[in-house]
Write an enzyme that holds these catalytic residues in place. Structure first.
Site, PDB file in Angstrom:
ATOM      1  N   GLY A 153      -9.338   0.575 -48.893  1.00 16.06           N
ATOM      2  CA  GLY A 153      -9.253   1.287 -50.166  1.00 16.06           C
ATOM      3  C   GLY A 153      -8.466   2.585 -50.109  1.00 16.06           C
ATOM      4  O   GLY A 153      -7.686   2.890 -51.005  1.00 16.06           O
ATOM      5  N   CYS A 213      -4.257   7.585 -36.463  1.00 14.97           N
ATOM      6  CA  CYS A 213      -5.339   7.250 -35.547  1.00 14.97           C
ATOM      7  C   CYS A 213      -5.017   7.677 -34.120  1.00 14.97           C
ATOM      8  O   CYS A 213      -5.911   7.847 -33.320  1.00 14.97           O
ATOM      9  CB  CYS A 213      -5.610   5.754 -35.592  1.00 14.97           C
ATOM     10  SG  CYS A 213      -5.629   5.144 -37.264  1.00 14.97           S
TER      11      CYS A 213
HETATM   12  N1  PLP Z   1      -4.702  -1.433 -40.237  1.00  8.04           N
HETATM   13  C1  PLP Z   1      -3.615  -0.696 -40.534  1.00  8.04           C
HETATM   14  C2  PLP Z   1      -2.265  -1.338 -40.550  1.00  8.04           C
HETATM   15  C3  PLP Z   1      -3.760   0.670 -40.827  1.00  8.04           C
HETATM   16  O1  PLP Z   1      -2.679   1.399 -41.110  1.00  8.04           O
HETATM   17  C4  PLP Z   1      -5.055   1.248 -40.789  1.00  8.04           C
HETATM   18  C5  PLP Z   1      -5.235   2.698 -41.012  1.00  8.04           C
HETATM   19  O2  PLP Z   1      -4.413   3.516 -40.660  1.00  8.04           O
HETATM   20  C6  PLP Z   1      -6.151   0.429 -40.493  1.00  8.04           C
HETATM   21  C7  PLP Z   1      -5.929  -0.902 -40.224  1.00  8.04           C
HETATM   22  C8  PLP Z   1      -7.540   0.976 -40.483  1.00  8.04           C
HETATM   23  O3  PLP Z   1      -8.024   1.136 -41.802  1.00  8.04           O
HETATM   24  P1  PLP Z   1      -9.258   2.111 -42.111  1.00  8.04           P
HETATM   25  O4  PLP Z   1      -8.758   3.494 -41.978  1.00  8.04           O
HETATM   26  O5  PLP Z   1      -9.644   1.761 -43.520  1.00  8.04           O
HETATM   27  O6  PLP Z   1     -10.340   1.772 -41.160  1.00  8.04           O
END
Ligand code: PLP
Length: 384
Positions: free
Chosen positions: A203, A327
């Protein structure tokens, strides 16, 4: 601390939009019932939940029963990988195919599976950051039970040939998952037309709140439980549902899906201007394919500087951009996405990601273009 005036890190997260907040408010205030309760306050929540599920399903081109609400992209990816691997194993298959530059929410679960005896092929993404269907075809064996390839990359925005890969998987009876966290709302996504068996969404990348997402599963009966402890969501993803977040997600998906061409029509010229202007900086290199990339993404390496240092300088000017993915920032490891393109560690560390949303204005892009060359010069002068 300086105030952020210009937000250009929309691949990390987005601002909640007014329409999403409006869709959430009733369920944060008077509509606080538990969707599993039988009295009317609870039933109202259950109705809202079903309505949101039907709306998300219609947008994705699937059945309502095949949508599972989650806490976001990370959970959806983990659930998809572990469930599909278990299902593959039940058919005696132990080979998985993915790409070298998936999000860590895919790569880390795959590492766990490798320790458990699965073999994983990491497809190369070449210099342009795009998986080749021919590489994929060559990697498929009779032992392949699961394939996961992202729809668009989070750092360089390159768009992957998911419909083609999904078509081959469908012919061969292999389960195909795609992480569409970055793609949704930027390019058309329809699970039926694109031969997708499982799909992850988040979201907060599309102007809904953090902590809500969904997992689509074509054969929902085959999905293994991931979070246990209740009968919610067919017992496959237990826990009291976050009605406000889910109502917001459904509204965010509606708004994003109807606005794809409008958004791209606005962002494409801005992306082109950024690429043209930033390419003039000495030692600049665009990372990822020039054309097969989201209209919202620009990623450059600027030889001889640290991307993190540039980000801090821009922050002092009130401009928010990122280096690598959100991340991994904070860690000194160069981005695995950029090294997968063949960049050296230093080149990868000198990268800056600029990601726009439909709220981004041309004046903001002009301001970045105006200040960036000078900031890079200052950093280079410091290094000597
Ligand atoms: N997958 C991708 C390609 C993303 O860019 C991200 C977040 O940066 C995620 C998964 C993880 O999503 P969430 O932050 O909702 O856990």
């Amino acid at each position: 601390m300086s105030e952020t005036r210009i937000y250009l890190d929309n691949a990390a997260t987005t601002a909640i939009s007014d329409n999403v907040l409006e869709a959430m408010m009733p369920w944060l205030k008077e509509g606080y019932g538990n969707a599993s309760s039988v009295y009317s306050l609870g039933r109202k929540s259950a109705i809202a939940l079903n309505k949101a599920r039907a709306q998300c399903a219609e947008i994705l081109g699937c059945d309502s029963r095949d949508i599972f609400f989650t806490s976001g992209g990370t959970e959806s990816d983990n659930h998809a990988v572990f469930s599909a691997a278990e299902a593959a194993l039940a058919k005696g298959k132990r080979h998985i195919i993915t790409s070298a530059f998936e999000h860590h929410a895919i790569l880390e679960p795959l590492k766990v599976l490798e320790k458990q005896g699965f073999s994983v092929t990491y497809l190369p993404v070449h210099e342009n950051g795009v998986v080749r269907v021919s590489d994929f075809e060559a990697a498929v064996t009779d032992d392949t039970g699961f394939v996961t390839v992202m729809a668009a990359n989070n750092e360089i925005g390159t768009v992957q040939p998911i419909a083609e890969i999904g078509g081959i998987c469908r012919e061969r009876g292999i389960t195909f998952h795609t992480d569409a966290v970055q793609a949704f709302g930027n390019i058309p996504i329809n699970v039926r037309e694109q031969n997708v068996d499982m799909l992850s969404l988040s979201g907060h990348k599309i102007h809904a709140m953090k902590g809500v997402g969904l997992l689509y599963v074509r054969d929902s009966a085959s999905l293994r439980p991931f979070i246990r402890g209740g009968a919610q969501q067919s017992g496959k993803r237990a826990g009291t549902e976050n009605i406000a977040g889910i109502a917001g997600l459904a509204e965010a998906m509606r708004a994003a899906a109807v606005n794809i061409s409008g958004k791209n029509g606005k962002l494409l010229p801005m992306r082109e201007k950024l690429i043209a202007e930033l390419s003039k900086i000495s030692g600049a290199r665009l990372n990822g394919d020039r054309e097969k990339r989201l209209a919202s993404n620009v990623n450059f390496s600027f030889g001889g500087i640290e991307g993190e240092a540039l980000i801090l300088r821009l922050d002092l000017l009130g401009i928010a951009v990122s280096s690598g993915s959100a991340c991994t920032s904070g860690s000194l490891d160069p981005s695995h996405v950029l090294t997968a393109l063949g960049l050296t560690k230093d080149e990868a560390r000198s990268s800056v990601r600029i990601t726009m949303s439909d709220l981004t204005t041309e004046a903001e892009i002009d301001e970045l273009i105006r200040v960036l060359p000078g900031e890079i010069e200052k950093l280079r002068a410091l290094i000597g």
